[in-house]
Design a protein around this motif. Structure first.
Motif, PDB file in Angstrom:
ATOM      1  N   GLU A  95       0.832  -1.170  -0.043  1.00 23.55           N
ATOM      2  CA  GLU A  95       0.026  -0.192  -0.041  1.00 23.55           C
ATOM      3  C   GLU A  95       0.870   1.254  -0.101  1.00 23.55           C
ATOM      4  O   GLU A  95       0.559   2.160  -0.619  1.00 23.55           O
ATOM      5  CB  GLU A  95      -1.048   0.000   1.153  1.00 23.55           C
ATOM      6  N   ASP A  96       1.633   1.436   0.913  1.00 29.00           N
ATOM      7  CA  ASP A  96       2.581   2.709   0.910  1.00 29.00           C
ATOM      8  C   ASP A  96       4.017   2.632   0.496  1.00 29.00           C
ATOM      9  O   ASP A  96       4.512   3.015  -0.178  1.00 29.00           O
ATOM     10  CB  ASP A  96       2.414   3.328   2.154  1.00 29.00           C
ATOM     11  N   ARG A  97       5.034   1.680   1.619  1.00 28.14           N
ATOM     12  CA  ARG A  97       6.425   1.578   1.195  1.00 28.14           C
ATOM     13  C   ARG A  97       6.684   0.299   0.589  1.00 28.14           C
ATOM     14  O   ARG A  97       5.992  -0.644   0.911  1.00 28.14           O
ATOM     15  CB  ARG A  97       6.924   1.763   2.611  1.00 28.14           C
ATOM     16  N   LEU A  98       7.498   0.294   0.019  1.00 29.29           N
ATOM     17  CA  LEU A  98       8.328  -1.021  -0.519  1.00 29.29           C
ATOM     18  C   LEU A  98       9.133  -1.422   0.487  1.00 29.29           C
ATOM     19  O   LEU A  98      10.482  -0.799   0.640  1.00 29.29           O
ATOM     20  CB  LEU A  98       8.812  -0.690  -2.027  1.00 29.29           C
ATOM     21  N   GLU A  99       8.978  -2.752   0.772  1.00 28.32           N
ATOM     22  CA  GLU A  99       9.959  -3.345   1.992  1.00 28.32           C
ATOM     23  C   GLU A  99      11.012  -3.890   1.172  1.00 28.32           C
ATOM     24  O   GLU A  99      12.059  -3.989   1.711  1.00 28.32           O
ATOM     25  CB  GLU A  99       9.020  -4.381   2.931  1.00 28.32           C
ATOM     26  N   ASN A 100      10.779  -4.467   0.056  1.00 28.55           N
ATOM     27  CA  ASN A 100      11.888  -4.980  -0.746  1.00 28.55           C
ATOM     28  C   ASN A 100      12.107  -4.243  -1.953  1.00 28.55           C
ATOM     29  O   ASN A 100      11.087  -3.858  -2.844  1.00 28.55           O
ATOM     30  CB  ASN A 100      11.376  -6.384  -1.349  1.00 28.55           C
ATOM     31  N   HIS A 101      13.449  -3.588  -2.009  1.00 27.40           N
ATOM     32  CA  HIS A 101      13.828  -2.838  -3.525  1.00 27.40           C
ATOM     33  C   HIS A 101      13.446  -3.641  -4.892  1.00 27.40           C
ATOM     34  O   HIS A 101      13.244  -2.723  -5.807  1.00 27.40           O
ATOM     35  CB  HIS A 101      15.249  -2.288  -3.135  1.00 27.40           C
ATOM     36  N   ALA A 102      13.439  -4.669  -4.823  1.00 26.61           N
ATOM     37  CA  ALA A 102      13.124  -5.486  -6.047  1.00 26.61           C
ATOM     38  C   ALA A 102      11.879  -5.036  -6.485  1.00 26.61           C
ATOM     39  O   ALA A 102      11.654  -5.078  -7.921  1.00 26.61           O
ATOM     40  CB  ALA A 102      13.201  -6.958  -5.948  1.00 26.61           C
ATOM     41  N   LEU A 103      10.979  -4.717  -5.854  1.00 25.08           N
ATOM     42  CA  LEU A 103       9.580  -4.366  -6.209  1.00 25.08           C
ATOM     43  C   LEU A 103       9.666  -3.006  -6.894  1.00 25.08           C
ATOM     44  O   LEU A 103       8.576  -2.566  -7.667  1.00 25.08           O
ATOM     45  CB  LEU A 103       8.595  -4.099  -5.046  1.00 25.08           C
ATOM     46  N   ILE A 104      10.533  -2.206  -7.105  1.00 23.41           N
ATOM     47  CA  ILE A 104      10.830  -1.023  -7.904  1.00 23.41           C
ATOM     48  C   ILE A 104      10.765  -1.232  -9.080  1.00 23.41           C
ATOM     49  O   ILE A 104       9.972  -0.501 -10.053  1.00 23.41           O
ATOM     50  CB  ILE A 104      12.155  -0.080  -7.338  1.00 23.41           C
ATOM     51  N   GLY A 105      11.419  -2.470  -9.734  1.00 25.84           N
ATOM     52  CA  GLY A 105      11.028  -2.635 -10.919  1.00 25.84           C
ATOM     53  C   GLY A 105       9.882  -3.141 -11.564  1.00 25.84           C
ATOM     54  O   GLY A 105       9.496  -2.600 -12.675  1.00 25.84           O
ATOM     55  N   ALA A 106       9.085  -3.774 -10.495  1.00 25.31           N
ATOM     56  CA  ALA A 106       7.689  -4.073 -10.982  1.00 25.31           C
ATOM     57  C   ALA A 106       6.982  -2.668 -11.170  1.00 25.31           C
ATOM     58  O   ALA A 106       6.015  -2.759 -12.026  1.00 25.31           O
ATOM     59  CB  ALA A 106       7.260  -5.174  -9.896  1.00 25.31           C
ATOM     60  N   LEU A 107       7.113  -1.837 -10.074  1.00 22.57           N
ATOM     61  CA  LEU A 107       6.456  -0.771 -10.269  1.00 22.57           C
ATOM     62  C   LEU A 107       6.818   0.236 -11.572  1.00 22.57           C
ATOM     63  O   LEU A 107       5.795   0.688 -12.170  1.00 22.57           O
ATOM     64  CB  LEU A 107       6.793   0.260  -9.216  1.00 22.57           C
ATOM     65  N   HIS A 188      20.814  -4.626  -4.180  1.00 20.43           N
ATOM     66  CA  HIS A 188      21.293  -3.586  -5.135  1.00 20.43           C
ATOM     67  C   HIS A 188      20.559  -2.188  -4.450  1.00 20.43           C
ATOM     68  O   HIS A 188      19.449  -2.387  -3.956  1.00 20.43           O
ATOM     69  CB  HIS A 188      20.347  -3.882  -6.297  1.00 20.43           C
ATOM     70  N   ALA A 189      21.472  -1.046  -4.629  1.00 19.13           N
ATOM     71  CA  ALA A 189      20.750   0.043  -4.422  1.00 19.13           C
ATOM     72  C   ALA A 189      19.308   0.424  -5.165  1.00 19.13           C
ATOM     73  O   ALA A 189      19.157  -0.285  -6.446  1.00 19.13           O
ATOM     74  CB  ALA A 189      21.770   1.087  -4.731  1.00 19.13           C
ATOM     75  N   PRO A 190      18.557   1.081  -4.404  1.00 21.77           N
ATOM     76  CA  PRO A 190      17.091   1.292  -4.838  1.00 21.77           C
ATOM     77  C   PRO A 190      17.124   1.868  -6.313  1.00 21.77           C
ATOM     78  O   PRO A 190      16.558   1.182  -7.251  1.00 21.77           O
ATOM     79  CB  PRO A 190      16.527   2.229  -4.227  1.00 21.77           C
ATOM     80  N   ALA A 191      18.220   2.641  -6.730  1.00 26.02           N
ATOM     81  CA  ALA A 191      18.088   3.288  -8.089  1.00 26.02           C
ATOM     82  C   ALA A 191      18.347   2.221  -9.372  1.00 26.02           C
ATOM     83  O   ALA A 191      18.004   2.507 -10.356  1.00 26.02           O
ATOM     84  CB  ALA A 191      19.037   4.384  -8.154  1.00 26.02           C
ATOM     85  N   TRP A 192      19.235   1.383  -8.712  1.00 22.16           N
ATOM     86  CA  TRP A 192      19.494  -0.028  -9.732  1.00 22.16           C
ATOM     87  C   TRP A 192      18.352  -0.722 -10.413  1.00 22.16           C
ATOM     88  O   TRP A 192      18.323  -0.838 -11.564  1.00 22.16           O
ATOM     89  CB  TRP A 192      20.215  -0.934  -8.998  1.00 22.16           C
ATOM     90  N   TRP A 193      17.063  -0.669  -9.598  1.00 26.12           N
ATOM     91  CA  TRP A 193      16.002  -1.321 -10.310  1.00 26.12           C
ATOM     92  C   TRP A 193      15.431  -0.473 -11.333  1.00 26.12           C
ATOM     93  O   TRP A 193      14.493  -0.839 -12.108  1.00 26.12           O
ATOM     94  CB  TRP A 193      15.153  -1.484  -8.978  1.00 26.12           C
ATOM     95  N   GLY A 199      24.099   4.325 -10.784  1.00 29.78           N
ATOM     96  CA  GLY A 199      25.004   4.478  -9.441  1.00 29.78           C
ATOM     97  C   GLY A 199      24.231   4.334  -8.416  1.00 29.78           C
ATOM     98  O   GLY A 199      23.116   3.874  -8.358  1.00 29.78           O
ATOM     99  N   GLY A 200      24.896   4.843  -7.138  1.00 32.74           N
ATOM    100  CA  GLY A 200      24.008   4.506  -6.192  1.00 32.74           C
ATOM    101  C   GLY A 200      23.326   5.726  -5.467  1.00 32.74           C
ATOM    102  O   GLY A 200      23.027   6.034  -4.079  1.00 32.74           O
ATOM    103  N   HIS A 201      22.995   6.780  -6.430  1.00 32.88           N
ATOM    104  CA  HIS A 201      22.178   8.152  -5.664  1.00 32.88           C
ATOM    105  C   HIS A 201      20.896   7.738  -5.157  1.00 32.88           C
ATOM    106  O   HIS A 201      20.146   6.687  -5.632  1.00 32.88           O
ATOM    107  CB  HIS A 201      22.265   9.032  -7.059  1.00 32.88           C
ATOM    108  N   PRO A 202      20.447   8.581  -4.334  1.00 34.03           N
ATOM    109  CA  PRO A 202      19.329   8.136  -3.630  1.00 34.03           C
ATOM    110  C   PRO A 202      18.045   8.461  -4.427  1.00 34.03           C
ATOM    111  O   PRO A 202      18.263   9.112  -5.547  1.00 34.03           O
ATOM    112  CB  PRO A 202      19.208   9.222  -2.540  1.00 34.03           C
TER     113      PRO A 202
END
Length: 408
Positions: A95-107, A188-193, A199-202
């Motif tokens: 619903e709000d936060r992604l507990e696993n960064h891998a989900l960023i790719g799905a998003l 992986h850093a969140p941006a990687w997804w 790189g590793g920028h926030p």
């Protein structure tokens, strides 16, 4: 002779053939094998469940946004629940936060499906095929038959077929990356997804903010076809990661945000993207963010303020009306076909001149060298580019007699 026969093959068979190798590589992954053996650890299982739920949710919304009858009918079919993935798949989306960064790719893939629904609606067939029929087929069922029947009634042009195939392959490769990272778990850093080269920028990992950032990036690509034409897929991912980074500046004081964004604007202008593109992106981004999270309106406001400040600099050289006139004049010179192929080119050239007046020496050469490439553009186009630059530069000399143009 071979190619014409290739296109006589029914689309459902082409889909099966061209995704076969991708399918095999997904099934060979430790994560997939653990899933089938019911040995996937609970956290991996939960993340996979959430990722697929996000994708199903996005695909359902994309179908709902389209008015195409075949697509609307497909969208109305509820995906059946899968024994390996338990019930309630669609309700399993976070619903709000992604507990696993891998989900960023799905998003990101989810937002891309939704923008594809506007640009090339039939590509949704490819996403539907891969996600709902091919990736995790139900044991003992033949999902193809119904799908094949639906496709039979569709007369697709070659470009539309390619779009369907591209979408299916894209979904396979995104899911492959996802499974690969989930088990055995990889950090992986969140941006990687969003962008493997970022790189590793926030970036933000808030679900609503991330969606807003991706939507703003997709909107920018729709506004300026130049992005896709020049920078392709690689550039699109930079737009995603940059947009998600810009969100993190919300709530900081304006002077600091201006410093960050001026740096980015200068960097991009030197790579062929006039600051006008960033200015417009920031306006859309702040609008999307406020729409997604109205409670943070004040924090996001700084992005809009900085966009206005950037626009203010540009307007001191070329105001909005002049910019529009440069655009219309350019389109008239190059003719209908070319002005539609690359909308907004005249405005971009004039905006690059404004950047040059503010001391960004590379702004014009980095854009003009591409815009004047004879292998890419016909000679009336190249003449129009030169004429536009000449006229825009004459405005710069008028406005800045005191030598501001040379400032660093």
């Amino acid at each position: 002779m071979e190619t014409s026969h290739h296109h006589e093959m029914p689309l459902v068979d082409r889909l099966r053939n061209e995704t076969q190798a991708h399918h095999a590589s997904v099934e060979a992954l430790p994560c997939f094998q653990a899933l089938v053996a019911r040995a996937l650890p609970p956290e991996g299982h939960r993340a996979l469940h959430q990722a697929l739920a996000l994708l199903h949710q996005a695909l359902t919304r994309a179908f709902a946004d389209t008015s195409h009858p075949t697509l609307a009918a497909l969208g109305a079919e509820a995906p059946s629940s899968h024994p390996l993935l338990e019930h309630g798949l669609v309700s399993g989306a976070p619903e709000d936060r992604l507990e696993n960064h891998a989900l960023i790719g799905a998003l990101a893939l989810g937002e891309r499906m939704r923008s594809a629904a506007h640009r090339e609606p039939l590509s949704l067939l490819g996403y539907h095929y891969a996600l709902r029929l091919a990736l995790f087929p139900l044991p003992g069922t033949t999902p193809w038959s119904g799908f094949a029947q639906r496709l039979e009634g569709l007369a697709l042009e070659a470009a539309q077929e390619e779009g369907v195939l591209r979408a299916a392959v894209e979904l396979f490769s995104e899911v492959r990356s996802l499974l690969d990272a989930l088990h055995p778990p990889r950090e992986h850093a969140p941006a990687w997804w969003l962008n493997r080269d970022a790189g590793g920028h926030p970036i933000t990992t808030d679900l609503d903010e991330l969606r807003a950032a991706l939507r703003a990036a997709e909107a920018s690509w729709e506004e300026f076809p130049y992005y896709a034409w020049r920078y392709g897929e690689h550039g699109r991912r930079f737009s995603w990661s940059d947009s998600a980074w810009l969100v993190t500046l919300g709530g900081q004081d304006e002077a600091r945000v201006w410093k960050h964004i001026s740096w980015l604007g200068g960097l991009l202008a030197g790579r062929g993207m006039p600051r006008l593109m960033l200015e417009r992106h920031l306006l859309v981004l702040s609008r999307e963010l406020v729409h997604a999270k109205p409670v943070r309106r004040q924090a996001y406001g700084v992005l809009g303020q900085v966009a206005e400040r950037m626009a203010g600099e540009r307007r001191r050289v070329i105001d909005d009306q002049e910019l529009r006139m440069f655009g219309e004049d350019f389109d008239a010179r190059v003719g209908l076909e070319w002005s539609q192929r690359l909308r907004g080119a005249g405005e971009l050239l004039a905006a690059a001149v404004a950047d040059e007046c503010w001391g960004l020496a590379q702004a014009v050469p980095s854009l003009a060298s591409w815009m004047k490439e004879p292998a890419r553009f016909p000679s009336p186009w190249i003449h129009a580019v030169e004429e536009t630059l000449l006229r825009a530069r004459s405005l710069c000399r008028v406005r800045f007699p005191s030598g501001v143009a040379g400032r660093e």
